[in-house]
Structures are given as structure tokens and as C-alpha cells.
Design an enzyme around this catalytic site. Structure first.
Site, short mmCIF file in Angstrom:
data_model
loop_
_atom_site.label_atom_id
_atom_site.label_comp_id
_atom_site.label_asym_id
_atom_site.label_seq_id
_atom_site.Cartn_x
_atom_site.Cartn_y
_atom_site.Cartn_z
N HIS A 368 37.70 39.04 52.22
CA HIS A 368 38.99 38.85 52.88
C HIS A 368 39.07 37.55 53.67
CE1 HIS A 368 39.83 43.07 51.79
NE2 HIS A 368 40.96 42.47 51.52
N ARG A 475 50.56 41.43 52.91
CA ARG A 475 49.44 42.22 53.45
C ARG A 475 49.72 42.52 54.92
NH1 ARG A 475 46.14 38.50 49.92
NH2 ARG A 475 44.85 39.82 48.60
N ARG A 511 53.03 45.83 51.54
CA ARG A 511 51.97 46.79 51.28
C ARG A 511 51.60 47.46 52.60
NH1 ARG A 511 46.23 44.92 49.16
NH2 ARG A 511 46.03 44.15 51.29
N GLU A 612 43.90 49.68 41.85
CA GLU A 612 42.67 48.95 42.13
C GLU A 612 41.45 49.86 42.06
OE1 GLU A 612 43.25 46.91 45.88
OE2 GLU A 612 44.39 48.55 46.73
N ASN A 635 41.07 42.20 42.73
CA ASN A 635 39.91 41.97 43.62
C ASN A 635 39.10 43.24 43.77
OD1 ASN A 635 41.12 39.51 44.00
ND2 ASN A 635 42.01 40.04 45.98
N ASP A 636 39.79 44.31 44.15
CA ASP A 636 39.07 45.57 44.30
C ASP A 636 38.73 46.16 42.94
OD1 ASP A 636 38.53 46.25 47.03
OD2 ASP A 636 40.70 46.22 47.35
N ARG A 646 32.54 43.05 46.48
CA ARG A 646 33.30 41.81 46.35
C ARG A 646 32.89 40.77 47.39
NH1 ARG A 646 39.44 43.65 47.85
NH2 ARG A 646 39.81 41.57 48.63
N CYS A 683 48.29 41.20 41.38
CA CYS A 683 48.37 40.52 42.67
C CYS A 683 47.01 40.13 43.23
CB CYS A 683 49.14 41.37 43.68
SG CYS A 683 48.31 42.91 44.10
C1 PEP Z 1 43.17 43.40 45.48
O1 PEP Z 1 42.31 44.23 45.78
O2 PEP Z 1 43.16 42.79 44.40
C2 PEP Z 1 44.25 43.06 46.41
C3 PEP Z 1 45.24 42.30 46.03
O3 PEP Z 1 44.19 43.54 47.67
P1 PEP Z 1 43.19 43.02 48.79
O4 PEP Z 1 42.57 41.76 48.28
O5 PEP Z 1 43.99 42.80 50.01
O6 PEP Z 1 42.22 44.13 48.91
MG MG Z 2 42.62 45.59 47.39
#
Ligand code: PEP
Ligand code: MG
Length: 757
Positions: A368, A475, A511, A612, A635-636, A646, A683
Site C-alpha cells: 500500500h 479508496r 469503496r 479479489e 493486487n490482492d 503482496r 482496478c
Molecule cells: C486490489 O487489491 O487490487 C485493489 C485494487 O485494492 P487495494 O490495492 O486497495 O487492496
Molecule cells: Mg485489494
């Protein structure tokens, strides 16, 4: 009780104290210093070399020919003295001439002497000179003697800096060019280039006074600093957010072990007994740790030494009363932040107008903190080795996030090349800015949606500057991360309304809170559950549903902000359809509550789910009929598909987004969503990379929500792509995936003239 080691150092320090206090000139002082050392150590020779105009010049000696003073000069790395200065490490030899770097200087008359011990005189972690002793008889110096010499070197550093005798450490001189200019490679985390000055997130303390006036007082200072530090470590280790097992536990345990290590505190006390101030004593012992660190090959042990080094810095900050991060102390202009690692909240504390770049020793692509840096438009590289050895506070840095390198104390030609590249980049950006008013239409006439990810009020301006279609992911947890306490409903509502107003009719997908994992809130106690894997733990919607007051407050804030408008609400980390139902019910309950009180509510609410967690893919037929839109959080999703944390630095580059597993997974989701006529977007960070985005379009993705800086390159990619052809090619590739999917896609893009940056 002072030990043997402290008494010989103390004898010298008492002498040095008098010399420093005397009114004689700097040269006279140095002449006295070499005498004092030689006498105390019963050595035939004692010499001091200082860095002047990039060379190590013999400044004072007893035992060597006086005619060699100011005549004998050695380059960095030349001879034993040059080697000590270059490596910032000591030499202890019973036979000096047998060392491979020995350089004979006839004018000194040193052929009479066999043994040699020398230590660097260090200022700002660079050698500004060397102090050496020699004996006729071949012998090795014992630890007590070496430590005494090191103590002397510390005091000398103060004397020399005060008198302005040597080259300033870190200044742009011949020597720093030879010894100091460096190119450090790292992992590209956030693209971009920056020129600036190194600032440590946890600033280094520069020790001003080394010789103690009152040893008892210094002992007391270090005693209370130890007590305070131990309290801090105890509080840290018992904090609920650290109450879970995992890698951090081990680190904290090590911290605790070091904090209570009697050997460490004893060595510091011994250094104080020898006559040093508390600060100087801590650093003296720290220097020894650093030297050991350099000698150690075992990575695990080196890591432990690093922890001890961190702890020594903490102790230094406590004892000198200089606490706080660079953010809290006010950032200078054009700062490039250097840190081992940062949390997203820590980065958000910095003034984004002054912060030009970030260099991390750790870091990964989808942590993050990286996402926040990307949102702030701050170039960042990670996994840079030895930053703390190589970069000193105040160093000039050229950060090239596009190449994944940082130039430290660059030479003229490197600076010029960098500026030329920066100029070319600015031009390229200006060219890409021209895409602002162009639509995201493929060569075969398909209009795609390019939205941005945001999280702060200021991010919304990027809608205008990039010409993006929407905010595809807002976010909401960012507001919680930057705040010292839980943001009140009014504050949340104000932010959401400001964002909607600024978006000026463009769609915004809010979100709901995604806290937990690496987005821990210090003020939100997560009860006493033990979490072995916080990323897979009690986070995001799981936490929100359990802490429904939090979720209700946010829902109210969103509904009030969106009164009289159409709004989009999306829930993170849905693993099973019932979670979506529960979350939606919670929002609806609030809507009814407001309506019952005749309050204006949104005229339409679109509910979306993030995909995710892989399990949700198996339940899409159940979920899709209930939702208005789906957004894939790559990402997740990637971390769960590959079972790879991650934010783990060692896994940062291990798995490729362009692997058949991910591409096939997304293709399947797109297919099911199409059957249910539910729009699906991506996203995650993957969508902001032109090659990856091209592959996503090839899988049937028509909506991307990406970091604002990527809008230009992604639009350029879309406008040069024939979507139909890409989709056909993607089918072929996925039917029998090549070994290197990335290479195959690059080749196709090049053959077909697709702009992939
Ligand atoms: C993701 O997990 O891809 C996402 C967009 O949310 P975040 O990166 O905030 O967990
Ligand atoms: Mg995520």
C-alpha cells in the site's frame, strides 16, 4: 569500575580534553595529540592523516620523519592509510609490509617499523582522515588498544570538523567523486524521475560533543535512555496490532532481545567510563557493530546486526532528545526520502510539494505504501541494498524510477545525462498530455473506459488533468490512514461530497473501508485476536461487518454526500455472496433511516463487489444477479492466487501478472460476467501498465481504473490497438501458452505497432 580498556582510553581522553580546550592553533593541537597517543599506547609512531583536496595528507606524526609532514600524500585506496579511509574500516597488522596494499614512502622512514594499526576518523559516515600507530617489533594490537584508538578517532573527528581542517564529508570534492559517487540499482516501484537531497525518514543524529564533562551525568543519561527505549519496545511488542504471529513478531522479539542485552549496555557504559559523552559512547559501540556487519556473510546474522543498528539509532535519538520523523520535523525543499520501509500512513504525513522521491531498502510493487506513492505522484524505488551505508543525509541524489536506479553524489556527466533524460521525459509527458482530450477508442472503433484510482481529496484534480472518464476506485481508507483519530461522520461526509462536487458529474466509485493487512490503523484496536496472516485475516469487509457501527457511519456519510444524486458503492474483499448481501442491507437500512426522517437520499445507488478473493469466482453465478458492477482487484487477487504476500520484498518480482494462470482466471470471470450482463472492470495496479492493459483488453476487459500517471500511456496503447486482433491472438496464446508470455506479448505489440511505452 573502569576496566583496563577504559583506563588507557581515559588517559588519552583526559589529555585530549585539555588539548581541545587549549587556545593553541589546530596544527599545534594535532602535534600534541599524536604525542599523547604515542605515550599512552607506548608506541614508537603515531601519525594523523587528514583528507585535504581529495588526498590523505600526513598532518602530524611522532616517530616518522618530520620532513614528511604535509609532504606525504596518499590517494583514497592507496597504501594502508588509503585502504582504511576508502573502506572506512580498521587494519591491525603485525607485519605491515606483507599487506598487499602496502605502499612504501621513503621520505617517512617507516621501514624501521613492522606492526601497524590504523582506524578511520569518521564524520557523517565517511572517512575524513586516519590515525595510525606503529611499532618496531612485529605484534598485533589487542582489542583494548584498538578500542582506545577508535575512541580517539571519534574525538579527533570533532576537533578536525571544528577547526575546518579536512575536506567536508559529503562535499563535492575530488575525493567524494572518487570514493563517493555511486550508482545503486533497485526495483522500480513508481515510475518518474527526481533530483533532490537525501533525507532520512528517521534522521541521523550528528554528534557534536564527544568528550564528557561529567561522566556520572553521562552514565545517568544513558541509563534513562535505555529505560525509555525498553519501555517503548515493550509497548510496541504488546500492542494489539503486533499481537499476532508472523515475521514482524520475530523482528520484535529480536528487538526486545537486543534492547535488554546486557553486553550492549555494558560496552556503552565502558565507553562512557573512558570519557565519552553518552551520544559518542553509543556511536562508538555502533561503529563496532557496523564494522562487524560489513564482515558478516551470513544474511540472517547481518539482518540481526541491522536491527541492532536500528536500535542504536533509536537510543541515540532518545538520548539526544531528537525524536520524530523527518515529516514531523518539517521537510526541506526537494527532499528524497530514504527509509528501510514505510507504512502508507507514514508516507502520507509528508508534504507532497516538497517530497520528490522515495528510496526504500525493502518495498514491493503492490504494497500500500507503493500505491500511496503512486497516488501522490512520487517516484519510488525499492529493494536498494546498503542504502544506509551508501547514502548520507544531505547527499545529492538523482532518482531514476524509470530505470530503477539512484545516482548518489553524481558526477557532472551523470547529472547532465540525467537532465537530458528528464527533459525528454517531460516532453514525452507533454505529448501524452495531448491524449487528455482524446477518447480511449481502439483502432477498430471500440470505446473503452479509462478511469483513475484515488483516495485523497486532491487526487480528484487528476480527473481534469488526465481527461480520465471516471474515478473507478476511491479508496476511502486513505482518510482514515492520514488521520490521527477515527474520522467523524461529518468529516467523512465532507470529503465524499467534495469529491463528488469536484468530479463534476463524472462517475465516482466509493469503496467502503479496506483496513487491516498492511493498512493498520493505530487508533483502531483490533481486539486481541492473534493474526498469523493479516492479509488473509480480519480485514476489509470482514472487519466492517463485524464492526457494524463503523460501516453504518460510513454508509450514512456516503448517502448524505450523495443526496439527490446517483452514487456507486463498492465492497472490498467479498469472499462469499452473503457478505455482499449483508453489506448492502446495512447501507439500505441507513437509507431507510434517512428516508423515514424525510432526509434527501441518492436517487439511485449502484452496488458493486470487488473480486479479489479467488473463491468468489466460483460463486459468480450466485452473486452477479444481485450486483450492478464487478471490479477485479488484481493486487490482492494475485497474492491469493499465487499464495504470495503482496508486500513481501522477496516475492516482489517472483510472479508475473502476465502468467497464464492469472490471464485465464480473468478470462473466465469476464466470460461469466458477460453472460450475466454485468459490467466488469480491473482496478489493480496491473491495469496501469500498457503491456498488461493490452492483455486485459485482449481478455475482454473494457474498463480500467488506474493510477492517474498511467492514463496517458494507457490511452496511447488503446488508440494504437486493434482490439479484435488482440482478442484473437490472446485466445491463441492462452490455448497453448508460450514459456514466456511477456516476451510473446511484447513481440506481438511491436509487430502490430501498439504503443507499450
Ligand atoms: C486490489 O487489491 O487490487 C485493489 C485494487 O485494492 P487495494 O490495492 O486497495 O487492496
Ligand atoms: Mg485489494
Amino acid at each position: 569500575m573502569p576496566t583496563a580498556s577504559t583506563s588507557s582510553a581515559r588517559e588519552i581522553l583526559t589529555g585530549l580534553h585539555d588539548v581541545m580546550a587549549s587556545r593553541s592553533g589546530a596544527q599545534a593541537k594535532l602535534n600534541k595529540v599524536v604525542k599523547i597517543i604515542a605515550e599512552a599506547m607506548a608506541s614508537e609512531v603515531c601519525s594523523i592523516y587528514l583528507l585535504r583536496d581529495g588526498l590523505l595528507e600526513l598532518y602530524a606524526t611522532v616517530g616518522l620523519n618530520q620532513s614528511a609532514v604535509h609532504v606525504t600524500k596518499l590517494a583514497m585506496g592507496e597504501g594502508l592509510v588509503g585502504t582504511i579511509a576508502r573502506d572506512v574500516s580498521l587494519l591491525n597488522l603485525d607485519e605491515a609490509t606483507s599487506h598487499p596494499e602496502f605502499a612504501y614512502r621513503p621520505e617517512t622512514g617507516e621501514e624501521l617499523y613492522h606492526s601497524f594499526a590504523g582506524v578511520p576518523i569518521v564524520r557523517r559516515e565517511r572517512a575524513i582522515g586516519v590515525v595510525a600507530v606503529q611499532h618496531a617489533e612485529p605484534r598485533r594490537y589487542d582489542d583494548v588498544e584498538i578500542e582506545a584508538l577508535q575512541t580517539v578517532a571519534m574525538v579527533l573527528a570533532e576537533l578536525i570538523a571544528g577547526a575546518g581542517l579536512a575536506d567536508k564529508a559529503g562535499a563535492a570534492t575530488e575525493t567524494t567523486r572518487d570514493a563517493g559517487s555511486a550508482r545503486l540499482p533497485g526495483l522500480k516501484l513508481v515510475l518518474g524521475m527526481a533530483r533532490g537531497v537525501a533525507v532520512y525518514h528517521q534522521p541521523r543524529i550528528l554528534i557534536e560533543h564527544t568528550v564528557a564533562e561529567d561522566i556520572e551525568a553521562e552514565r545517568h543519561r544513558v541509563y534513562s535512555a535505555f529505560r525509555k527505549m525498553r519501555e517503548q519496545i515493550d509497548t510496541m511488542t504488546s500492542a494489539p496490532e503486533f499481537g499476532t504471529a508472523g515475521e514482524h513478531q520475530e523482528i520484535l522479539e529480536t528487538y526486545k532481545m537486543f534492547a535488554y542485552d546486557e553486553g550492549w549496555s555494558r560496552r556503552i557504559n565502558e565507553a562512557i567510563d573512558s570519557g565519552l559523552t553518552a551520544e559518542a559512547a553509543i556511536e562508538r559501540v555502533q561503529q563496532r557493530t557496523r564494522m562487524r556487519m560489513r564482515e558478516i556473510n551470513d544474511p540472517l546474522l547481518a539482518e540481526r546486526m541491522h536491527d541492532l543498528d536500528d536500535l542504536a539509532n533509536r537510543l541515540l535519538r532518545i538520548v539526544s532528545g531528537r525524536l520524530g520523523t523527518a515529516a514531523q520535523m518539517g521537510l526541506q525543499q526537494d527532499a528524497i526520502l530514504v527509509a528501510r520501509n514505510l507504512g502508507p500512513a507514514e508516507l502520507l504525513e509528508y508534504d507532497r510539494r516538497r517530497l520528490k522521491g522515495v528510496i526504500l531498502e525493502e518495498g514491493s510493487l503492490t504494497a500500500h505504501v507503493t500505491i500511496v506513492a503512486r497516488a501522490m505522484g512520487v517516484p519510488m524505488i525499492g529493494r536498494v541494498r546498503d542504502v544506509r551505508q551508501m547514502i548520507t543525509e544531505g547527499d545529492e541524489l538523482l532518482l531514476d524510477g524509470d530505470e530503477g536506479v539512484v545516482h548518489v553524489r553524481p558526477t557532472g556527466p551523470i547529472g547532465e545525462a540525467f537532465d537530458a533524460k528528464l527533459l525528454a521525459r517531460q516532453k514525452q509527458r507533454a505529448d501524452l498530455a495531448a491524449f487528455k482530450s482524446l477518447e480511449s477508442i481502439t483502432l477498430d472503433g471500440e470505446r473503452l473506459t479509462v478511469a483513475i484510482n484515488a483516495g485523497l481529496r486532491d487526487d480528484v484534480e487528476a480527473l481534469e488533468t488526465t481527461g480520465a472518464d471516471a474515478i473507478g476506485l476511491f479508496r476511502t481508507e486513505f482518510q482514515f490512514l492520514v488521520s490521527a483519530t477515527l474520522p467523524r461522520r461529518e468529516a467523512q461526509q465532507r470529503l465524499y461530497k467534495a469529491v463528488l462536487d469536484a468530479a463534476d458529474g463524472k462517475l465516482v466509485v466509493f469503496r467502503t473501508l479496506d483496513i487491516g493487512g498492511d493498512k493498520a490503523l493505530p487508533y483502531l484496536r483490533t481486539e486481541d485476536q492473534e493474526e498469523e496472516n493479516p492479509a488473509m485475516g480480519w480485514r476489509a469487509l470482514r472487519l466492517s461487518l463485524d464492526r457494524s457501527a463503523l460501516m453504518k457511519t460510513q454508509a450514512r456519510a456516503l448517502l448524505e454526500a450523495g443526496a439527490g444524486r446517483e452514487i456507486y458503492i463498492m465492497f472490498p474483499m467479498i469472499s462469499e455472496p452473503w457478505e455482499f448481501d449483508a453489506a448492502k442491507a446495512l447501507v439500505e437500512e441507513q437509507r431507510e433511516w434517512l428516508a423515514a426522517r424525510k432526509k434527501l437520499t441518492p436517487y439511485k445507488i449502484n452496488y458493486g463487489a470487488m473480486l479479489e478473493v479467488p473463491a468468489l469466482a466460483e460463486a459468480l453465478d450466485i452473486l452477479l444477479p444481485r450486483i450492478d458492477f464487478l471490479s477485479i482487484g488484481t493486487n490482492d487477487l494475485t497474492q491469493f492466487l499465487f499464495a504470495a504476500d503482496r508486500s513481501h520484498p522477496k516475492l516482489a518480482e517472483r510472479y508475473d501478472w502476465l502468467s497464464p494462470a492469472i490471464l485465464r482466471f480473468i478470462r473466465r470471470v469476464v466470460g461469466v460476467a458477460r453472460d450475466h450482463k454485468v459490467p466488469v472492470a480491473v482496478c489493480g495496479e496491473m491495469g496501469g501498465r500498457p503491456l498488461e492493459a493490452m492483455a486485459l483488453v485482449g481478455l475482454g476487459i473494457r474498463r480500467l481504473s488506474i493510477t492517474p500517471a498511467a492514463v496517458g500511456p494507457i490511452k496511447a496503447m488503446i488508440r494504437s490497438l486493434d482490439r479484435g486482433q488482440m482478442m484473437t491472438h490472446m485466445e491463441t496464446l492462452l490455448a497453448a501458452p508460450p514459456n514466456d508470455m511477456r516476451a510473446a506479448l511484447v513481440e506481438w505489440a511491436e509487430e502490430n505497432g501498439v504503443s507499450i511505452g
